[in-house]
Scaffold this motif. Structure first.
Motif, mmCIF file in Angstrom:
data_model
loop_
_atom_site.group_PDB
_atom_site.id
_atom_site.type_symbol
_atom_site.label_atom_id
_atom_site.label_comp_id
_atom_site.label_asym_id
_atom_site.label_seq_id
_atom_site.Cartn_x
_atom_site.Cartn_y
_atom_site.Cartn_z
ATOM 1 N N ILE A 77 37.723 -1.136 2.718
ATOM 2 C CA ILE A 77 38.917 -0.806 3.169
ATOM 3 C C ILE A 77 37.609 -0.170 5.531
ATOM 4 O O ILE A 77 39.410 -0.809 6.457
ATOM 5 C CB ILE A 77 38.269 1.343 3.158
ATOM 6 N N ARG A 78 36.669 -0.370 5.431
ATOM 7 C CA ARG A 78 36.354 -0.669 6.865
ATOM 8 C C ARG A 78 36.974 -1.749 7.875
ATOM 9 O O ARG A 78 37.384 -1.719 8.660
ATOM 10 C CB ARG A 78 34.926 0.277 7.095
ATOM 11 N N GLY A 79 35.993 -2.724 6.591
ATOM 12 C CA GLY A 79 36.010 -3.635 7.255
ATOM 13 C C GLY A 79 37.634 -3.709 7.369
ATOM 14 O O GLY A 79 37.849 -5.160 8.236
ATOM 15 N N LYS A 80 38.329 -4.270 6.646
ATOM 16 C CA LYS A 80 40.012 -4.388 6.750
ATOM 17 C C LYS A 80 40.778 -4.154 7.610
ATOM 18 O O LYS A 80 41.189 -4.460 8.803
ATOM 19 C CB LYS A 80 40.329 -4.365 5.357
ATOM 20 N N LEU A 81 39.994 -2.491 8.218
ATOM 21 C CA LEU A 81 40.517 -1.796 9.208
ATOM 22 C C LEU A 81 40.657 -2.517 10.497
ATOM 23 O O LEU A 81 41.379 -2.665 11.542
ATOM 24 C CB LEU A 81 40.884 -0.101 8.889
ATOM 25 N N GLU A 82 39.221 -2.783 10.203
ATOM 26 C CA GLU A 82 38.603 -3.408 11.825
ATOM 27 C C GLU A 82 39.228 -4.687 12.522
ATOM 28 O O GLU A 82 39.184 -4.700 12.744
ATOM 29 C CB GLU A 82 37.479 -3.531 11.370
ATOM 30 N N GLY A 83 39.324 -5.119 10.782
ATOM 31 C CA GLY A 83 40.081 -6.522 10.879
ATOM 32 C C GLY A 83 41.208 -6.768 11.761
ATOM 33 O O GLY A 83 41.982 -7.774 12.255
ATOM 34 N N ILE A 84 42.097 -5.567 11.695
ATOM 35 C CA ILE A 84 43.913 -5.497 11.895
ATOM 36 C C ILE A 84 43.573 -4.719 13.207
ATOM 37 O O ILE A 84 44.432 -5.112 13.976
ATOM 38 C CB ILE A 84 44.241 -4.285 10.655
ATOM 39 N N LEU A 85 42.890 -3.936 13.051
ATOM 40 C CA LEU A 85 42.688 -3.564 14.871
ATOM 41 C C LEU A 85 42.222 -4.787 15.823
ATOM 42 O O LEU A 85 42.613 -4.792 16.622
ATOM 43 C CB LEU A 85 41.882 -2.025 14.756
ATOM 44 N N ASP A 86 41.172 -5.432 15.048
ATOM 45 C CA ASP A 86 40.773 -6.609 16.742
ATOM 46 C C ASP A 86 41.317 -7.888 16.598
ATOM 47 O O ASP A 86 41.447 -8.459 16.718
ATOM 48 C CB ASP A 86 39.607 -7.145 15.793
ATOM 49 N N GLY A 87 42.712 -7.629 15.584
ATOM 50 C CA GLY A 87 43.618 -8.879 15.854
ATOM 51 C C GLY A 87 43.445 -10.016 14.226
ATOM 52 O O GLY A 87 43.824 -10.972 14.869
ATOM 53 N N VAL A 88 42.124 -10.107 13.709
ATOM 54 C CA VAL A 88 42.111 -10.745 12.582
ATOM 55 C C VAL A 88 42.404 -11.077 11.919
ATOM 56 O O VAL A 88 43.054 -12.261 11.538
ATOM 57 C CB VAL A 88 40.339 -10.734 12.678
ATOM 58 N N TYR A 89 42.827 -9.631 11.281
ATOM 59 C CA TYR A 89 44.745 -9.679 10.285
ATOM 60 C C TYR A 89 45.473 -9.311 10.791
ATOM 61 O O TYR A 89 45.277 -8.213 11.393
ATOM 62 C CB TYR A 89 43.805 -8.959 8.783
ATOM 63 N N PRO A 90 46.945 -9.866 10.647
ATOM 64 C CA PRO A 90 48.126 -8.869 11.081
ATOM 65 C C PRO A 90 48.050 -7.677 9.768
ATOM 66 O O PRO A 90 47.220 -7.606 9.281
ATOM 67 C CB PRO A 90 48.797 -9.825 10.397
ATOM 68 N N ALA A 91 48.856 -7.141 10.484
ATOM 69 C CA ALA A 91 49.269 -5.515 9.972
ATOM 70 C C ALA A 91 50.368 -5.380 9.051
ATOM 71 O O ALA A 91 51.010 -5.011 8.961
ATOM 72 C CB ALA A 91 49.116 -4.392 10.916
ATOM 73 N N ASP A 92 50.500 -6.539 8.318
ATOM 74 C CA ASP A 92 51.565 -6.920 7.341
ATOM 75 C C ASP A 92 51.045 -5.912 5.392
ATOM 76 O O ASP A 92 50.295 -5.694 5.711
ATOM 77 C CB ASP A 92 51.849 -7.813 6.966
ATOM 78 N N GLU A 93 52.133 -6.375 5.078
ATOM 79 C CA GLU A 93 51.836 -5.875 3.349
ATOM 80 C C GLU A 93 50.715 -6.251 2.781
ATOM 81 O O GLU A 93 49.957 -5.660 1.687
ATOM 82 C CB GLU A 93 53.064 -6.265 2.844
ATOM 83 N N ALA A 94 50.546 -7.738 3.110
ATOM 84 C CA ALA A 94 49.239 -8.579 2.242
ATOM 85 C C ALA A 94 47.932 -7.866 2.549
ATOM 86 O O ALA A 94 47.582 -8.414 1.817
ATOM 87 C CB ALA A 94 49.364 -9.230 2.379
#
Length: 200
Positions: free
Chosen positions: A2-19
């Motif tokens: 959970i933390r890794g995914k959310l940090e990735g979204i906040l850092d712009g590594v992942y887009p904040a989309d449904e996938a």
């Protein structure tokens, strides 16, 4: 996770989309189930869980439980069968907690039965009372490990590896709920293959 995914979204590594958000949500569901299982187990072991004892027909509870798992069984191409003796005597127990035990046993059996297999629920009288058993056509458990099957977080590396998001507490909770109501649990390998777990 959970933390890794959310940090990735906040850092712009992942887009904040449904996938990318949906897997995080799924992990929170897994954590929620684990916390609830641990809470229930702790209450039960401390003798602080309330049981509303009423006359129960285990055959009827088994029928209700099977109806709830029909879709899951069909989705996995598993035949789900119920064989209940006619004229079963009533037993004293908590309907909700006993249904939870049956559900845990069914979920466990369906989880480890391959497609094309069968899960059978049988309910019959014995000299000691009424016995409910859930049998599957999975791989069974090594005989040396059968005594551990109701232990917390137990998993057999060879025959029952973790394939889903279960907490590993389902059978432990089942044992606690049965024993708190004065019953006993059992687990045995079937001669024709698979596992039989139940309570009396």
């Amino acid at each position: 996770v959970i933390r890794g995914k959310l940090e990735g979204i906040l850092d712009g590594v992942y887009p904040a989309d449904e996938a990318h958000v949906a897997p995080v949500l799924e992990e929170t569901y897994l954590m929620e189930r684990l916390v609830e299982d641990l809470r229930l187990l702790t209450l039960c072991e401390a003798g602080q869980l309330h049981f509303d004892r009423t006359p129960l027909n285990l055959g009827e509870l088994a029928r209700q439980a099977c109806s709830l798992f029909e879709a899951q069984a069909a989705e996995k191409d598993i035949q789900l069968k119920l064989v209940a003796e006619a004229g079963l005597p009533e037993v004293q127990g908590d309907a909700q907690r006993t249904s939870q035990v049956i559900g845990n046993l069914l979920n466990n059996a369906l989880e480890f039965t391959p497609a094309g297999g069968e899960v059978r629920v049988s309910v019959h009288t014995t000299p000691a009372g009424v016995r409910l058993a859930v049998s599957d056509t999975g791989t069974g458990v090594p005989p040396s490990e059968l005594a551990q099957i109701f232990d917390r977080f137990w998993r057999s590396d060879k025959s029952r590896t973790r394939q889903t998001g279960g907490s590993g507490l389902g059978l432990t909770i089942a044992r606690q709920l049965v024993e708190a109501q004065g019953g006993t649990v059992f687990a045995e390998n079937r001669e024709e293959g698979g596992l039989r777990i139940g309570f009396e």
